[in-house]
Design an enzyme around this catalytic site. Structure first.
Site, PDB file in Angstrom:
ATOM      1  N   GLU A  24       0.831  -0.967  -0.125  1.00  0.00           N
ATOM      2  CA  GLU A  24       0.001   0.020  -0.025  1.00  0.00           C
ATOM      3  C   GLU A  24       0.955   1.160   0.008  1.00  0.00           C
ATOM      4  OE1 GLU A  24      -2.226   0.044   3.698  1.00  0.00           O
ATOM      5  OE2 GLU A  24      -3.572   1.574   2.998  1.00  0.00           O
ATOM      6  N   LYS A  45      -9.475   2.704  -1.748  1.00  0.00           N
ATOM      7  CA  LYS A  45      -9.857   1.645  -0.355  1.00  0.00           C
ATOM      8  C   LYS A  45     -11.022   2.340   0.149  1.00  0.00           C
ATOM      9  CE  LYS A  45      -7.097   0.730   3.878  1.00  0.00           C
ATOM     10  NZ  LYS A  45      -5.894   0.957   4.557  1.00  0.00           N
ATOM     11  N   CYS A  70      -5.321  -3.403   2.345  1.00  0.00           N
ATOM     12  CA  CYS A  70      -4.860  -3.441   4.036  1.00  0.00           C
ATOM     13  C   CYS A  70      -5.831  -3.616   4.840  1.00  0.00           C
ATOM     14  CB  CYS A  70      -4.098  -2.042   4.219  1.00  0.00           C
ATOM     15  SG  CYS A  70      -3.247  -2.579   5.760  1.00  0.00           S
TER      16      CYS A  70
END
Ligand code: ACM
Length: 275
Positions: free
Chosen positions: A51, A121, A154
């Site tokens: 990330e 995200k 993540c």
């Protein structure tokens, strides 16, 4: 002959573990290129990078985030990813992304030299909420070289719905750039793989940055929940494994239990409606 058939079914997938440097675009390009060069030497076909690989993680202001953000698909960092992916390779990297208006914690995918997709995200972690717009669209699934890949980032690990949606959309392999701070994710991804019968490749970063410590231990897990690749914390580099993605098409956890077919969504209203 059998060997030949088996070899064609296999895909060489790698996780790259690195330490991006906060706010240093050029150093991050150099550090990324080190991993890319190793991946070329090892004939890796699919590579997952951490990330925010272009930017570092622990921002102190919106200005910092805006200054380091890259544009998809033509920003400087993206062009390096695109170039690496030429000749039938595919790469996903976490990217601090600007679309000119907002900044996102994204994962960008290039394959065969071309832009494939972006995931912004959805589940922003802690101070990320101060810097990034959350993604507003479902995580993507796409086909590359006959295999189906899904993308999450993540902290999405803590929301089993994300991996489930990817599995329902047909992903055989979840590509998972990460900058892990909490100690639970590596184990949680084992569960995500078992409950969806998919592969998952989690590429994490290492090191300390402005008081935050990242845990390394990048890994690849198979649909039975076995960790088939792991990079020790503290190590920079790459590990790969040859997998047969079609193994993820078998959703039977016993001969009588299919983890996808046997769901009872008519009993799950609470999962999808806020109360
Ligand atoms: C995280 O989502 N980077 C913890």
């Amino acid at each position: 002959m059998n060997n030949l058939i088996m070899w064609r079914d296999m895909t060489r997938i790698a996780v790259g573990q690195m330490q991006p440097k906060i706010l240093d675009k050029h150093e991050n390009i150099l550090r990324t290129k080190e991993i890319l060069d190793k991946a070329l030497e090892e004939d890796v076909e699919v590579l997952v990078l951490p990330e925010l690989a272009n930017s570092g993680y622990a921002f102190h202001s919106n200005l910092e985030v805006r200054l380091i953000a890259d544009e998809i698909p033509d920003g400087e960092y993206c062009r390096i990813l695109a170039e690496w992916s030429e000749n039938s390779r595919m790469i996903v990297a976490g990217l601090c992304e600007s679309d000119g208006k907002h900044v996102y914690n994204s994962a960008v995918v290039f394959g065969n030299g071309e832009y494939i997709t972006t995931y912004k995200k959805i589940n922003l972690f802690n101070r990320e909420l101060d810097w990034f717009e959350p993604g507003q669209t479902e995580p993507p699934v796409f086909t590359f070289a006959g295999n189906r890949y899904g993308v999450m980032i993540c902290f999405d690990w803590a929301f089993p719905e994300i991996a489930r949606i990817l599995a329902l959309k047909g992903a055989q392999i979840i590509l998972h750039p990460a900058n892990l701070v909490l100690p639970y994710c590596q184990n949680a991804m084992v569960t995500r793989c078992i409950e969806n019968r998919v592969f998952a490749a989690t590429a994490n970063r290492i090191g300390e940055e402005r008081g935050l410590n990242f845990s390394g231990m990048s890994q690849i897990v198979n649909p039975s929940g076995e960790v088939i690749v792991r990079i020790p914390d503290g190590e920079i580099g790459l590990r790969y494994v040859d997998i047969n993605p079609q193994k993820a098409d078998n959703k039977m956890i016993t001969e009588r239990n299919d983890v996808i077919r046997d769901r009872t969504p008519e009993l799950y209203d609470r999962l999808v409606f806020r109360r």
